[in-house]
Scaffold this active site. Sequence first.
Site: not given
Ligand code: NAD
Length: 255
Positions: A147, A160
């Site tokens: 991130s 986080y």
């Molecule tokens: P999201 O909430 O849409 O998806 C999160 C995913 O993680 C889902 O598919 C969910 O099933 C899975 N998950 C969560 N807890 C779980 C558990 N206990 N067991 C199994 N699966 C689990 O969020 P996203 O934005 O798509 O996030 C994906 C990744 O990207 C994460 O690591 C997040 O930290 C990272 N990220 C997101 C952003 C953003 O702006 N959206 C920015 C930087 C990093």
Amino acid sequence: MTGALDLFRLDGCVALVTGGDKGLGQGIAVALAQAGADVAVVSRSGDASGTLDAVAAAGRRGIALTADLSNVALVEGIVTETTARLGRIDILVNNAGIIRRAPATDYEWNDWRVVLDVDLDAVWGLCRAAGRAMIAQGRGKIINIASVLSFQGGIRVPAYTAAKHAVAGLTKALANEWASLGVNVNAIAPGYMVTDNTQALRDDPERSRQILERIPAGRWGVPGDLAGAAIFLASPASDYVHGHVLVVDGGWLAR
Ligand code: NAD
């Protein structure tokens, strides 16, 4: 004769993508399938039908695996099941992640624990389990989803931020050990992307405006913005890239 673009092909590869049922993980899983990989999609619900439909439309095989990644005892089994059902594992994308927001003074221990469990401990366990299989076959690609909070502190997200800084460090530590064994360990650091993870920020007009104003690209990112970075780090095109955290943030960190 092969051309430079063939370096990005993933034909015959098997990818494991955690949290591939929606959001950024879905975008990555579909991109890897379109580049030629079969894909195992891990989610907590086990319902990855949207992703599997897109994988099938790309002409690739997809399977859904159910696991709660806050239980690290399950991670070895995820790799074992992938190799049993799809034959091998060439690519691991540690994408699943959660975020819990609260002021540091009020931050609950339970929230701290579960964020570290999912965002760090599961990443470590899956890296190790997949790394063993990849080292044995002399080849593999691991992509951890970091991130911009692998570099910055963020606001009201201490667990986080701690986890994502650690993911960047772990990526480098494993790259140092495994680069000479044919395994590439790298990370992608997304900026502010439109997914459920950032819904609370986008629901807050003031925070939403502040964030958008700071993004040089002038827009929030979408899952498709990670496709090129993911295919690059999963493919032979990145064979000499180790321990890198590739920022895909519309220029956020450049400011
Ligand atoms: P999201 O909430 O849409 O998806 C999160 C995913 O993680 C889902 O598919 C969910 O099933 C899975 N998950 C969560 N807890 C779980 C558990 N206990 N067991 C199994 N699966 C689990 O969020 P996203 O934005 O798509 O996030 C994906 C990744 O990207 C994460 O690591 C997040 O930290 C990272 N990220 C997101 C952003 C953003 O702006 N959206 C920015 C930087 C990093």
